[in-house]
Design an enzyme around this catalytic site. Structure first.
Site, PDB file in Angstrom:
ATOM      1  CG  ASN A 238      87.649  49.492  43.848  1.00 42.50           C
ATOM      2  OD1 ASN A 238      86.658  50.046  43.386  1.00 42.50           O
ATOM      3  ND2 ASN A 238      87.996  49.629  45.115  1.00 42.50           N
TER       4      ASN A 238
ATOM      5  CG  ASN B  33      90.860  52.354  44.484  1.00 39.47           C
ATOM      6  OD1 ASN B  33      90.230  51.379  44.895  1.00 39.47           O
ATOM      7  ND2 ASN B  33      92.169  52.467  44.662  1.00 39.47           N
TER       8      ASN B  33
ATOM      9  CG  ASP C 248      91.999  40.280  44.854  1.00 39.25           C
ATOM     10  OD1 ASP C 248      92.411  41.058  43.994  1.00 39.25           O
ATOM     11  OD2 ASP C 248      92.394  40.318  46.052  1.00 39.25           O
ATOM     12  CG  ASP C 249      94.002  38.550  49.511  1.00 41.60           C
ATOM     13  OD1 ASP C 249      94.830  39.082  50.255  1.00 41.60           O
ATOM     14  OD2 ASP C 249      92.764  38.666  49.670  1.00 41.60           O
TER      15      ASP C 249
ATOM     16  CD  GLU D  60      86.641  47.454  53.828  1.00 37.97           C
ATOM     17  OE1 GLU D  60      87.471  48.238  54.315  1.00 37.97           O
ATOM     18  OE2 GLU D  60      86.941  46.321  53.405  1.00 37.97           O
ATOM     19  CG  ASP D  61      87.005  45.360  57.811  1.00 37.79           C
ATOM     20  OD1 ASP D  61      87.172  46.543  58.184  1.00 37.79           O
ATOM     21  OD2 ASP D  61      87.940  44.555  57.697  1.00 37.79           O
TER      22      ASP D  61
ATOM     23  NE  ARG E  92      91.464  46.562  60.675  1.00 33.92           N
ATOM     24  CZ  ARG E  92      90.503  46.433  59.764  1.00 33.92           C
ATOM     25  NH1 ARG E  92      90.496  47.210  58.691  1.00 33.92           N
ATOM     26  NH2 ARG E  92      89.544  45.547  59.934  1.00 33.92           N
TER      27      ARG E  92
END
Length: 728
Positions: A500, A527, A549-550, A637-638, A683
């Site tokens: 990204n 991005n 990635d974490d 986005e989640d 959020r």
């Protein structure tokens, strides 16, 4: 013209200094030139090959001056010569989408159809007309002309529609019609990318199921196909229109009906009619057979029933309203397979009983007729009442409602039929624009009732595995470690790395860990967090694991178990980090809560499985401006994905395994997106905003978690399938 003349005279009488006079002279000359150009173009458009006039239709807010004008007084006369008969090529019965359609003509993102100018094809020797334009075909041409599919430019057209009326084979000359097709400007040698409408094919004594005209490679929109003549995935099966439908009024779908089965079709084959007469004689309270309106007295026709009633000795047609007295209505074999009876039956919310073995029903490619009709073998017609009596009243009501909905959605008039046929064709050429089977057949696609939107009634195939989609920006060490851990998961098929970062190229593929699974890298153009849900063509599996990635603490057993749970619930989001939404009575707003509780309403997509169907829905069918808002704020986005799935399925997500800690051991707080102080407030605002867009709160709160059997019990490890399951 009058306005232009007035404007010119006004300009020419202005006075002033010499500069103004020179300017006026130049203006006068320019306007005169414009006037003559306009006259020339008007003449060309009115009488040229395009066939358009000064009028036009509005497309996308702009008036198309080149659009065809359906004016019979301006139709062109085309003389047909005898040598044209030698150029005719018979219908190619083996045509498929891949070899008889030039897909390279369809360069735009939607279907474009060019309509030939109105033309009258006349035999040069006998002055006989090939075909006369009917009212029905005029309505079809008008529907295409006023639709989003029409283009006045043949160079950008994907398909070509002749103005030659071929709807009824009894109404046109077969030989002249074949000659007329070869004279069309864009027909070429084999009529590629041409579409022809024909509702009544064949003629006595053969009654073929396709019209007896050499149509070469043209696509047929036919009303009488059987399984032998229908070219699957190429032709389109359409219904036979009935003029009676314009005057009929539909009763309520669930109105009281006296009879179980009604037979109104007059052209049944004799042996079928004898069988039905025997049933009507033995069980007159269940079956009604309508005879023709031949009697001139109030006595019943054919000793079974009246199709017409008589008031003051005047015959009055009660058909098709009589169909509303029965729950089921029969469509059986006659000399022609396609019959107008089908639409007449549906117009009265009567459930069709199809007793034709190889008949291709209208729009069968997309319409699920099992929801709105009953099919019975011709050889079993004698047992039709027994089969209908086995259907429950609840099922009958559901089928009646489906009939009513299908008729109003796809069959109520010629315009609707035409547009539906074009949409089916467009979905073949541009499959990404295609509607799902649920969207084609669901009465209420926005219903909040619980149902499986994927029609998955069994387990998802285990052999397929899942694709891991890793969204990353610049954490290379963590990314490499995650890839190594994912590669040993037995159910993993491939890994897709979504890079990204546009300011920096991803590491070369040779520097990535060497693994036995397929690894692909995509660098995005922007991005955006929504990039993790894009339906990349590289994803070949139904199951997608979206993972940050974490998230490197998940074990092989946890990931494999998560995939097994998803296989049992493929329409759910199945994952590991869970969250909940709560209502704040003080602020009167929804609040996002990340504290550990027994209740959950969301599973974060930083480590979750979902069906690839939801990636398409998120990218192309997200309501409101949710997707744009997520991309602009780099957050939620989640939550948006959880809202989307819950709104359609009315099902909660599923959390697997007890693990609640998901922290990157090598990342500092300044690197993590969630370290932003505004993150939690945004959020909470997301939940409020999304609930207003949906008009309700679709998220469901549950106290449920999926754990492997025996994983906590004191049993030998060899008896357990999943041993390495993380704790809290």
């Amino acid at each position: 013209m009058n306005k232009l003349k007035y404007l010119l005279s006004y300009r020419s009488t202005s006075h002033g200094n010499p500069k103004e006079q020179i300017l006026n002279f130049l203006t006068y000359g320019l306007l005169t030139l414009v006037l003559f150009c306009s006259i020339f173009l008007l003449w060309d458009f009115s009488f040229g090959n395009v066939g358009s006039g000064p009028e036009g239709f509005f497309f996308n807010g702009k008036k198309d001056k080149h659009a065809l004008v359906l004016d019979l007084t301006h139709s062109q006369e085309i003389l047909l010569q005898s040598d044209a008969a030698e150029q005719r090529i018979e219908r190619n019965g083996n045509c498929t989408f891949w070899d008889c359609l030039n897909i390279y003509k369809c360069e735009h993102d939607r279907l474009k159809v060019y309509i030939y100018p109105l033309q009258e094809f006349v035999d040069e020797k006998t002055d006989k007309v090939a075909s006369t334009l009917s009212s029905e075909y005029f309505q079809i041409l008008e529907a295409v002309l006023k639709s989003r599919y029409y283009t006045s430019n043949p160079n950008e057209a994907c398909l070509f529609l002749p103005s030659l009326d071929l709807l009824n084979q009894n109404m046109f000359d077969k030989q002249l019609a074949g000659m007329a097709l070869t004279t069309l400007d864009f027909w070429g040698d084999r009529g590629e990318n041409h579409m022809l409408f024909n509702m009544l094919p064949g003629s006595a004594p053969d009654y073929h199921t396709v019209m007896d005209v050499p149509t070469a490679n043209a696509i047929i929109f036919g009303g009488g196909f059987d399984s032998w003549s229908y070219r699957q995935g190429f032709d389109v099966s359409i219904p036979v229109w009935s003029p009676r439908l314009a005057q009929s009024h539909a009763p309520h779908a669930t109105s009281q009906r006296k009879y179980l089965l009604m037979v109104a079709q007059l052209n049944l084959l004799p042996h079928f009619l004898r069988t039905l007469k025997e049933l009507a004689n033995s069980q007159p309270d269940k079956i009604q057979v309508l005879g023709p309106c031949e009697s001139q007295s109030p006595e019943r026709s054919l000793d079974f029933s009246l199709r017409c009633s008589f008031v003051n000795h005047q015959k009055r047609l009660d058909y098709p309203h009589l169909l509303a007295k029965s729950k089921f209505c029969l469509v059986a074999r006659s000399l022609r397979l396609g019959q107008p009876d089908l639409l007449e039956i549906m117009s009265q919310n009567c459930i069709p009983v199809i007793a034709i073995d190889n008949y291709i029903l209208p729009f069968e490619d997309v319409v699920d007729w099992s929801l709105a009709s009953v099919r019975i073998r011709e050889s079993e017609l004698h047992s039709v009442l027994r089969k209908l009596e086995s259907i429950s009243n609840v099922k009958i009501v559901e089928m009646q409602k489906q009939v009513q909905w299908l008729y109003s959605k796809y069959f109520k008039d010629l315009k609707t039929i035409t547009i539906t046929a074009l949409e089916i064709l467009e979905s073949r050429i541009f499959p990404l624009r295609a509607r799902s089977s649920r969207q084609w057949n669901s009465i209420d696609t926005n219903s909040h009732a619980t149902f499986n939107p994927l029609f998955l009634t069994s387990l998802a195939p285990k052999s397929q595995g899942f694709t891991a989609v890793i969204l990353t920006y610049d954490r290379v060490e963590s990314l490499f470690l995650l890839i190594q851990k994912l590669a040993v998961v037995p159910s993993l098929q491939s890994i897709l790395v979504v890079w990204n970062n546009q300011k920096k190229s991803p590491p070369h593929l040779s520097t990535f860990p060497s693994i036995s699974k397929t690894l692909k890298i995509i660098q995005t153009q922007e991005n955006k967090l929504s990039n993790r849900f894009f339906p990349y063509p590289e994803i070949e599996t139904e199951a997608i694991l979206t993972i940050d990635d974490d998230i490197i603490m998940l074990t092989t057993d946890e990931l494999d178990f998560g995939y097994e749970v998803w296989r049992e619930f493929p329409d759910h989001i199945v994952g590991f980090p869970s969250r909940i939404h709560v209502w704040d009575n003080v602020t009167m707003r929804w609040h996002y809560e990340s504290e550990w509780t027994n209740q959950i309403s969301m599973v974060l997509t930083g480590a979750a499985f979902h069906h690839k169907y939801w990636s398409h829905m998120y990218t192309y069918a997200m309501p409101g401006d949710i997707k744009q808002w997520v991309d602009e704020h780099m957050n939620c986005e989640d939550i948006a994905m959880n809202f989307l799935v819950a709104n359609i399925t009315n099902n909660p997500p599923i959390k697997v395994t007890p693990r609640k800690k998901f922290k990157c051991p090598e990342c500092t707080n300044t690197e993590m997106l969630s370290a932003d102080l505004n993150h939690m407030r945004e959020r909470s605002a997301c939940i409020d905003r999304f609930s207003k867009i949906y008009g309700r709160m679709p998220l469901r709160t549950v106290e449920f978690r999926a754990d492997p059997v025996l994983f906590r019990d004191n049993f030998p490890d060899k008896l357990k399938r999943y041993n390495d399951i993380g704790s809290l």
